[in-house]
Design a protein around this motif. Structure first.
Motif, PDB file in Angstrom:
ATOM      1  N   GLU A  26       0.838  -1.204   0.000  1.00 51.12           N
ATOM      2  CA  GLU A  26       0.000   0.000   0.000  1.00 51.12           C
ATOM      3  C   GLU A  26       0.869   1.249   0.000  1.00 51.12           C
ATOM      4  OE1 GLU A  26      -3.155   2.420  -0.321  1.00 51.12           O
ATOM      5  OE2 GLU A  26      -3.245   0.252  -0.454  1.00 51.12           O
ATOM      6  N   ALA A  29       1.924   1.728  -3.550  1.00 50.44           N
ATOM      7  CA  ALA A  29       0.789   2.156  -4.376  1.00 50.44           C
ATOM      8  C   ALA A  29       0.441   3.619  -4.115  1.00 50.44           C
ATOM      9  CB  ALA A  29      -0.423   1.265  -4.103  1.00 50.44           C
ATOM     10  N   ALA A  30       0.485   4.042  -2.872  1.00 50.90           N
ATOM     11  CA  ALA A  30       0.192   5.442  -2.534  1.00 50.90           C
ATOM     12  C   ALA A  30       1.226   6.366  -3.160  1.00 50.90           C
ATOM     13  CB  ALA A  30       0.159   5.624  -1.025  1.00 50.90           C
ATOM     14  N   THR A  32       2.636   6.116  -5.960  1.00 48.16           N
ATOM     15  CA  THR A  32       2.331   6.362  -7.371  1.00 48.16           C
ATOM     16  C   THR A  32       1.263   7.435  -7.538  1.00 48.16           C
ATOM     17  OG1 THR A  32       0.626   4.650  -7.528  1.00 48.16           O
ATOM     18  CG2 THR A  32       2.905   3.980  -7.985  1.00 48.16           C
ATOM     19  N   LYS A  33       0.523   7.724  -6.461  1.00 45.94           N
ATOM     20  CA  LYS A  33      -0.500   8.770  -6.478  1.00 45.94           C
ATOM     21  C   LYS A  33       0.013  10.068  -5.858  1.00 45.94           C
ATOM     22  CE  LYS A  33      -4.245   5.458  -6.051  1.00 45.94           C
ATOM     23  NZ  LYS A  33      -5.409   5.046  -5.286  1.00 45.94           N
ATOM     24  N   GLY A  34       1.329  10.125  -5.591  1.00 48.75           N
ATOM     25  CA  GLY A  34       1.898  11.328  -4.995  1.00 48.75           C
ATOM     26  C   GLY A  34       1.610  11.463  -3.516  1.00 48.75           C
ATOM     27  N   MET A  35       1.325  10.333  -2.859  1.00 52.40           N
ATOM     28  CA  MET A  35       0.982  10.350  -1.442  1.00 52.40           C
ATOM     29  C   MET A  35       2.007   9.558  -0.641  1.00 52.40           C
ATOM     30  SD  MET A  35      -1.846  12.099  -1.270  1.00 52.40           S
ATOM     31  CE  MET A  35      -2.333  11.779   0.402  1.00 52.40           C
ATOM     32  N   SER A  52     -12.956  14.195   2.948  1.00 51.13           N
ATOM     33  CA  SER A  52     -11.708  14.068   2.184  1.00 51.13           C
ATOM     34  C   SER A  52     -10.480  14.098   3.080  1.00 51.13           C
ATOM     35  CB  SER A  52     -11.611  15.189   1.148  1.00 51.13           C
ATOM     36  OG  SER A  52     -11.616  16.448   1.786  1.00 51.13           O
ATOM     37  N   SER A  62      -4.918  13.373   4.294  1.00 50.02           N
ATOM     38  CA  SER A  62      -5.836  13.284   3.164  1.00 50.02           C
ATOM     39  C   SER A  62      -6.222  11.832   2.930  1.00 50.02           C
ATOM     40  CB  SER A  62      -5.174  13.813   1.891  1.00 50.02           C
ATOM     41  OG  SER A  62      -4.884  15.180   2.017  1.00 50.02           O
ATOM     42  N   TYR A  64      -6.878   9.161   0.448  1.00 46.07           N
ATOM     43  CA  TYR A  64      -6.536   9.001  -0.967  1.00 46.07           C
ATOM     44  C   TYR A  64      -7.156   7.752  -1.589  1.00 46.07           C
ATOM     45  CZ  TYR A  64      -3.032   5.679   0.665  1.00 46.07           C
ATOM     46  OH  TYR A  64      -2.416   4.622   1.270  1.00 46.07           O
ATOM     47  N   ARG A  65      -7.694   6.835  -0.746  1.00 47.40           N
ATOM     48  CA  ARG A  65      -8.326   5.633  -1.290  1.00 47.40           C
ATOM     49  C   ARG A  65      -9.365   5.131  -0.305  1.00 47.40           C
ATOM     50  NH1 ARG A  65      -7.698  -0.097  -1.931  1.00 47.40           N
ATOM     51  NH2 ARG A  65      -5.947  -0.310  -0.512  1.00 47.40           N
ATOM     52  N   ARG A  82       0.418  14.378   1.215  1.00 43.37           N
ATOM     53  CA  ARG A  82       0.961  14.602  -0.123  1.00 43.37           C
ATOM     54  C   ARG A  82       2.476  14.679  -0.013  1.00 43.37           C
ATOM     55  NH1 ARG A  82      -2.911  14.439  -3.299  1.00 43.37           N
ATOM     56  NH2 ARG A  82      -4.894  15.448  -2.940  1.00 43.37           N
TER      57      ARG A  82
END
Length: 86
Positions: A26, A29-30, A32-35, A52, A62, A64-65, A82
């Motif tokens: 995880e 994976a985060a 890759t979302k800029g997190m 949110s 935040s 994010y998923r 972020r």
């Protein structure tokens, strides 16, 4: 709801959540979302109102998923910061 411009404008909903650390997969994976993944929160579906952000231990994170709702009526919220935030 969108967070307020100031802490005083935030609408806060207290919920009971199971808090778990983020696993390695995880975390990647985060990224890759800029997190930068921090925690997984498991809450009852009827308590989650599509917020949110999460305030946990005085830190604003935040979401994010979202995963769920699951058969047990719970939703998993994955929260982090972020990349680049301090």
């Amino acid at each position: 709801m969108d967070p307020g411009e100031t802490k005083e404008e935030d609408i806060k909903n207290n919920v009971i959540a199971k808090v778990e650390p983020i696993g390695r997969d995880e975390f990647v994976a985060a990224g890759t979302k800029g997190m930068k993944a921090r925690h997984k929160f498991t809450v009852w579906e009827n308590e989650y109102k599509e917020e949110s952000e999460v305030l946990f231990n005085g830190k604003r994170l935040s979401i994010y998923r979202i995963y769920g709702p699951k058969d047990d009526g719970k939703v998993e919220l994955y929260a982090g910061e972020r990349v680049g935030n301090t």
